[in-house]
Write an enzyme that holds these catalytic residues in place. Structure first.
Site, PDB file in Angstrom:
ATOM      1  N   CYS A   1      41.588  44.963  52.039  1.00  0.00           N
ATOM      2  CA  CYS A   1      42.961  44.911  52.581  1.00  0.00           C
ATOM      3  C   CYS A   1      43.056  44.283  53.969  1.00  0.00           C
ATOM      4  O   CYS A   1      43.839  43.358  54.185  1.00  0.00           O
ATOM      5  CB  CYS A   1      43.568  46.309  52.627  1.00  0.00           C
ATOM      6  SG  CYS A   1      44.016  46.918  51.006  1.00  0.00           S
TER       7      CYS A   1
HETATM    8  N1  NAD Z   1      42.100  48.674  46.650  1.00  0.00           N
HETATM    9  C1  NAD Z   1      42.661  48.927  47.826  1.00  0.00           C
HETATM   10  O1  NAD Z   1      42.025  49.371  48.785  1.00  0.00           O
HETATM   11  C2  NAD Z   1      44.143  48.683  48.023  1.00  0.00           C
HETATM   12  C3  NAD Z   1      44.799  49.301  49.097  1.00  0.00           C
HETATM   13  C4  NAD Z   1      46.158  49.050  49.308  1.00  0.00           C
HETATM   14  C5  NAD Z   1      46.797  48.167  48.474  1.00  0.00           C
HETATM   15  N2  NAD Z   1      46.140  47.577  47.436  1.00  0.00           N
HETATM   16  C6  NAD Z   1      46.880  46.639  46.600  1.00  0.00           C
HETATM   17  O2  NAD Z   1      47.081  47.207  45.321  1.00  0.00           O
HETATM   18  C7  NAD Z   1      47.056  46.178  44.326  1.00  0.00           C
HETATM   19  C8  NAD Z   1      46.031  46.544  43.287  1.00  0.00           C
HETATM   20  O3  NAD Z   1      44.769  46.647  43.909  1.00  0.00           O
HETATM   21  P1  NAD Z   1      43.496  47.297  43.188  1.00  0.00           P
HETATM   22  O4  NAD Z   1      42.447  47.313  44.224  1.00  0.00           O
HETATM   23  O5  NAD Z   1      43.881  48.570  42.508  1.00  0.00           O
HETATM   24  O6  NAD Z   1      43.188  46.167  42.094  1.00  0.00           O
HETATM   25  P2  NAD Z   1      42.137  46.238  40.902  1.00  0.00           P
HETATM   26  O7  NAD Z   1      41.724  44.853  40.646  1.00  0.00           O
HETATM   27  O8  NAD Z   1      41.094  47.282  41.167  1.00  0.00           O
HETATM   28  O9  NAD Z   1      43.005  46.787  39.661  1.00  0.00           O
HETATM   29  C9  NAD Z   1      44.058  46.106  39.094  1.00  0.00           C
HETATM   30  C10 NAD Z   1      44.200  46.509  37.631  1.00  0.00           C
HETATM   31  O10 NAD Z   1      45.363  45.857  37.107  1.00  0.00           O
HETATM   32  C11 NAD Z   1      45.074  45.454  35.763  1.00  0.00           C
HETATM   33  N3  NAD Z   1      46.055  44.429  35.376  1.00  0.00           N
HETATM   34  C12 NAD Z   1      46.120  43.125  35.732  1.00  0.00           C
HETATM   35  N4  NAD Z   1      47.221  42.554  35.222  1.00  0.00           N
HETATM   36  C13 NAD Z   1      47.863  43.499  34.509  1.00  0.00           C
HETATM   37  C14 NAD Z   1      49.066  43.521  33.734  1.00  0.00           C
HETATM   38  N5  NAD Z   1      49.839  42.458  33.617  1.00  0.00           N
HETATM   39  N6  NAD Z   1      49.401  44.669  33.129  1.00  0.00           N
HETATM   40  C15 NAD Z   1      48.621  45.766  33.257  1.00  0.00           C
HETATM   41  N7  NAD Z   1      47.487  45.817  33.978  1.00  0.00           N
HETATM   42  C16 NAD Z   1      47.127  44.695  34.598  1.00  0.00           C
HETATM   43  C17 NAD Z   1      43.631  45.006  35.819  1.00  0.00           C
HETATM   44  O11 NAD Z   1      43.029  45.000  34.541  1.00  0.00           O
HETATM   45  C18 NAD Z   1      43.026  46.087  36.753  1.00  0.00           C
HETATM   46  O12 NAD Z   1      42.564  47.199  36.037  1.00  0.00           O
HETATM   47  C19 NAD Z   1      46.771  44.876  45.075  1.00  0.00           C
HETATM   48  O13 NAD Z   1      47.961  44.233  45.380  1.00  0.00           O
HETATM   49  C20 NAD Z   1      46.117  45.357  46.351  1.00  0.00           C
HETATM   50  O14 NAD Z   1      46.290  44.458  47.417  1.00  0.00           O
HETATM   51  C21 NAD Z   1      44.837  47.826  47.186  1.00  0.00           C
END
Ligand code: NAD
Length: 460
Positions: A272
């Site tokens: 992030c």
């Molecule tokens: N990981 C962190 O520390 C964190 C913190 C704050 C914000 N975020 C934000 O949260 C969001 C997600 O991050 P994450 O780390 O959980 O990502 P990630 O890659 O771990 O998980 C995303 C999931 O979404 C699924 N996916 C993709 N397209 C899809 C669709 N159309 N329908 C259903 N599922 C779908 C993928 O298969 C995956 O399991 C990002 O925008 C990220 O910037 C993440």
């Protein structure tokens, strides 16, 4: 007592799986949805699709209240509100792609077409200002044939969580950030959060675009603080008796400053901070404004990684060996994205050093990238044994217990987080280097005295 609304979570990754589990744990009926059949299968078996402390126990407790499907439409039909938590990868210029958000919105919109009653759609993924209102809402309206603000509501509500403590952070937020299309959407989401949070956080309700700007501004501000403390640490190290902990400790007493994220250690990393800071710079450039503040923080952070590598390489004899302890961007996480320890290992390998690594959780992630170019220790003692230099690159509790007395004096210990400084001082260990601490030696004193000696001035 009114019944809890049911919620769906689209995207069951590092953040979404934890959010779904937290809702289910608090008694909500939850339907998760993911494009990955493996993820869906795991969740339906009550097993975690990602590594996160507390998640396995929570999923096991939640069986019966949480199920998963690959069909986002089905998840929408079965619930009152949908959280979208899909990836928003950074592009080369620092912006975020919303292609996964749009894919998810298409499925959700199609499901809304024949769904009776009001539905709330909450975008949780990190996006740039304008993405929700001008990117996602038109897709939802087009696919559903319905009007946002009448038939369904929309909020943008990102999470401020750190991996390794996602569940704790989600249930105990510093504050709740709610960007709302209209008041009805914001009220519905506030009520949902009130039923799930363990604490009683302040709620910041605002327009969608202000919330989008707030999210990246918060993280970019924190990167600026971390970099500031790292600058103070670098300066402290060049002063005789300089001590970053003393200086930042006093800075923290000033209520205009405060003490959090003012440690002075390694460069910030993770999924992030680097990209939110870059996104703020990108936004500034797009809007024709000066991006130099965020750009300088980014450049300084990169220089902090380089500086650490140079400092360590100075200590490694020709053909010598180094152990790097702590590879993930923070303790209790297996994520090595932009992590100082991992980047240090890569630089050391490129420079020809023989590197052994240790991390409680991130060894597999590093092995996938660096393979056989480094050695993987079976434990901390094994990592340290017989090395010329040992570097503690993240403040994992596994390294706080390191016994300096058990390390031969021929091994130099570089402690980026100064976890062992008391132990080192008590033992007067000459082979200990706490970064951010200036040696009490004459070289630094002479250099400092030289800066204030003005031969021309002395003559006049
Ligand atoms: N990981 C962190 O520390 C964190 C913190 C704050 C914000 N975020 C934000 O949260 C969001 C997600 O991050 P994450 O780390 O959980 O990502 P990630 O890659 O771990 O998980 C995303 C999931 O979404 C699924 N996916 C993709 N397209 C899809 C669709 N159309 N329908 C259903 N599922 C779908 C993928 O298969 C995956 O399991 C990002 O925008 C990220 O910037 C993440």
């Amino acid at each position: 007592m009114t019944a809890l609304p049911s919620v769906s979570v689209v995207g069951l990754g590092k953040l979404g799986a934890c959010i779904a589990a937290c809702f289910a744990d608090k008694g909500f009926e939850v339907v998760g949805s993911d494009v990955s059949s493996h993820t869906v299968e795991l969740v339906n078996q009550g097993r975690p699709p990602v590594t996160e402390p507390g998640l396995p126990e929570m999923l096991a407790r939640s069986r019966g209240r949480l199920r998963a499907t690959q069909d986002a439409g089905e998840a929408v039909h079965a619930t009152d509100a949908t959280f979208i938590v899909v990836p928003t990868p950074s592009n080369d210029e620092g912006g975020f792609s919303i292609s996964y958000v749009i894919d998810a919105a298409r499925s959700i919109g199609r499901a809304l077409r024949d769904k009776k009653g009001y539905h709330l759609v909450v975008l949780t993924s990190t996006v740039l200002p304008g993405s929700t209102e001008y990117g996602m809402v038109p897709v939802l309206e087009q696919e559903s044939g319905k009007r946002c603000g009448e038939d369904f509501g929309v909020c943008y509500s990102p999470e401020f969580i750190a991996l390794g403590q996602v569940i704790r952070d989600f249930l105990n937020p510093e504050f709740l950030l709610i960007g709302e299309f209209d008041a009805r959407s914001g009220e519905k989401l506030s009520a949902i959060y009130k039923s799930v949070c363990d604490n009683d956080p302040s709620v910041a309700r605002m327009s969608l675009v202000n919330a989008e700007l707030t999210k990246i501004s918060v993280n970019a501000y924190v990167t600026m603080r971390i970099s500031f403390a790292n600058m103070v640490a670098a300066l402290s190290e060049q002063l005789p008796g300089g001590d970053v902990d003393t200086v930042t400790g006093a800075l923290g007493f000033d209520t205009r400053i405060g003490s959090r994220y003012l440690k002075g250690a390694v460069a910030y990393g993770g999924p992030c901070f680097p990209r939110d800071n870059q996104a703020l710079a990108y936004l500034a450039r797009q809007l024709g404004q000066k991006a130099s503040l965020a750009e300088a923080v980014h450049a300084f952070n990169e220089s902090t990684n380089q500086r650490l590598a140079e400092r360590v390489l100075e200590l490694v004899p020709e053909g010598g060996s180094v152990a790097v302890l702590g590879l993930s961007y923070k303790p209790d996480s297996n994520v090595i994205e932009e992590a100082a320890g991992f980047l240090l290992v890569r630089s050391l390998v490129e420079a020809g050093a023989r590197v052994t690594v240790h991390d409680p959780m991130a060894m597999d992630a590093v092995r996938q990238v660096l393979g056989d170019s480094i050695a993987y220790a079976s434990g901390v003692a094994d990592a340290v044994q017989g090395k010329d230099v040992v570097v503690i690159a993240n403040p994992d509790r596994a390294y706080a217990g390191l016994d300096l007395a058990s390390i031969p004096r021929s091994t130099v210990v570089v402690d980026a987080w100064r976890m062992l400084r008391k132990q080192a001082a008590a033992a007067a260990a000459p082979n200990y280097i706490g970064l951010g601490l200036g040696e009490d030696n004459q070289r630094l004193a002479r250099a400092l005295a030289g800066m204030w000696t003005d031969p021309a001035g002395a003559r006049s």
